[in-house]
Motif scaffolding. Structure first.
Motif, mmCIF file in Angstrom:
data_model
loop_
_atom_site.group_PDB
_atom_site.id
_atom_site.type_symbol
_atom_site.label_atom_id
_atom_site.label_comp_id
_atom_site.label_asym_id
_atom_site.label_seq_id
_atom_site.Cartn_x
_atom_site.Cartn_y
_atom_site.Cartn_z
ATOM 1 N N GLU A 111 0.835 -1.204 0.000
ATOM 2 C CA GLU A 111 0.000 0.000 0.000
ATOM 3 C C GLU A 111 0.867 1.250 0.000
ATOM 4 N N ILE A 112 2.038 1.167 0.596
ATOM 5 C CA ILE A 112 2.958 2.299 0.646
ATOM 6 C C ILE A 112 3.690 2.440 -0.681
ATOM 7 N N VAL A 113 4.287 1.340 -1.141
ATOM 8 C CA VAL A 113 4.979 1.293 -2.427
ATOM 9 C C VAL A 113 4.524 0.017 -3.122
ATOM 10 N N PRO A 114 3.697 0.127 -4.152
ATOM 11 C CA PRO A 114 3.224 -1.074 -4.837
ATOM 12 C C PRO A 114 4.389 -1.935 -5.350
ATOM 13 N N LEU A 115 4.196 -3.247 -5.251
ATOM 14 C CA LEU A 115 5.224 -4.171 -5.734
ATOM 15 C C LEU A 115 5.519 -3.885 -7.208
ATOM 16 N N GLY A 116 6.788 -3.882 -7.547
ATOM 17 C CA GLY A 116 7.209 -3.617 -8.914
ATOM 18 C C GLY A 116 7.456 -2.150 -9.229
ATOM 19 N N THR A 117 7.113 -1.250 -8.292
ATOM 20 C CA THR A 117 7.316 0.187 -8.531
ATOM 21 C C THR A 117 8.394 0.768 -7.627
ATOM 22 N N GLU A 118 9.203 -0.090 -7.018
ATOM 23 C CA GLU A 118 10.221 0.372 -6.077
ATOM 24 C C GLU A 118 11.166 1.397 -6.708
ATOM 25 N N SER A 119 11.541 1.190 -7.948
ATOM 26 C CA SER A 119 12.474 2.103 -8.620
ATOM 27 C C SER A 119 11.914 3.516 -8.711
ATOM 28 N N ASP A 120 10.593 3.629 -8.827
ATOM 29 C CA ASP A 120 9.960 4.947 -8.907
ATOM 30 C C ASP A 120 10.064 5.712 -7.587
ATOM 31 N N HIS A 121 10.291 5.004 -6.489
ATOM 32 C CA HIS A 121 10.327 5.614 -5.161
ATOM 33 C C HIS A 121 11.735 5.692 -4.581
ATOM 34 N N PHE A 122 12.701 5.217 -5.326
ATOM 35 C CA PHE A 122 14.077 5.175 -4.833
ATOM 36 C C PHE A 122 14.787 6.470 -5.190
ATOM 37 N N ASP A 123 15.360 7.136 -4.204
ATOM 38 C CA ASP A 123 16.043 8.416 -4.401
ATOM 39 C C ASP A 123 17.537 8.163 -4.612
ATOM 40 N N ILE A 124 17.921 7.958 -5.851
ATOM 41 C CA ILE A 124 19.318 7.660 -6.179
ATOM 42 C C ILE A 124 20.228 8.831 -5.846
ATOM 43 N N ASP A 125 19.729 10.055 -5.999
ATOM 44 C CA ASP A 125 20.547 11.229 -5.682
ATOM 45 C C ASP A 125 20.901 11.264 -4.195
ATOM 46 N N ALA A 126 19.951 10.916 -3.341
ATOM 47 C CA ALA A 126 20.225 10.884 -1.895
ATOM 48 C C ALA A 126 21.243 9.801 -1.561
ATOM 49 N N LEU A 127 21.164 8.661 -2.242
ATOM 50 C CA LEU A 127 22.133 7.593 -2.009
ATOM 51 C C LEU A 127 23.534 8.029 -2.434
ATOM 52 N N ILE A 128 23.639 8.661 -3.585
ATOM 53 C CA ILE A 128 24.947 9.145 -4.046
ATOM 54 C C ILE A 128 25.516 10.168 -3.082
ATOM 55 N N GLU A 129 24.663 11.064 -2.605
ATOM 56 C CA GLU A 129 25.111 12.061 -1.628
ATOM 57 C C GLU A 129 25.600 11.397 -0.337
#
Length: 134
Positions: A111-129
């Motif tokens: 309900e928070i992040v539908p299965l299969g849509t994880e990439s849409d919710h992943f903040d790659i910029d925050a991880l790089i930082e």
């Protein structure tokens, strides 16, 4: 969006006998690929394990995982359980949880992040930082 799902359950840890173990399962929208399971080992001490949400999805229906975290459903004894095996250099634990309760937790994460849509919710910029500001 920083919504979380949490689930607490009494587990059975099998070391030739059974001992109740309290667990706390957490899912965070900011870390959409992972689930954190914490197990209470002493009154004030929790041991955390982080694993892929996909592992839990697969483990609810068939044996899943290689290495330190493995899961499988168990339909014996008139009850449906999820068996979770975790290993570390310090030891090994086999835990049994109510299948329906774990499935409800997984539904709450979807309900928070539908299965299969994880990439849409992943903040790659925050991880790089985070990685580059060590």
């Amino acid at each position: 969006m920083d919504r979380n799902a949490e689930h607490s359950e009494q587990l059975i840890s099998l070391y030739g006998g059974s001992t109740p173990v309290l667990s706390r399962w957490t899912y965070r929208a900011g870390e959409p690929f992972t689930i954190t399971a914490a197990f209470q080992t002493d009154r004030d001490r929790w041991v955390e394990w982080v694993f892929a949400r996909d592992l839990l999805v697969e483990g609810l229906t068939c044996p899943a995982g290689e290495g330190d975290v493995r899961m499988r459903p168990d339909f014996s004894g008139g009850r449906t359980m999820l068996v979770l095996e975790i290993s570390s250099p310090e030891g090994h634990a086999r835990l049994e949880m109510e299948h329906d309760a774990v499935e409800s937790f997984l539904d709450a994460t979807a309900e928070i992040v539908p299965l299969g849509t994880e990439s849409d919710h992943f903040d790659i910029d925050a991880l790089i930082e985070e990685i580059t500001n060590v």
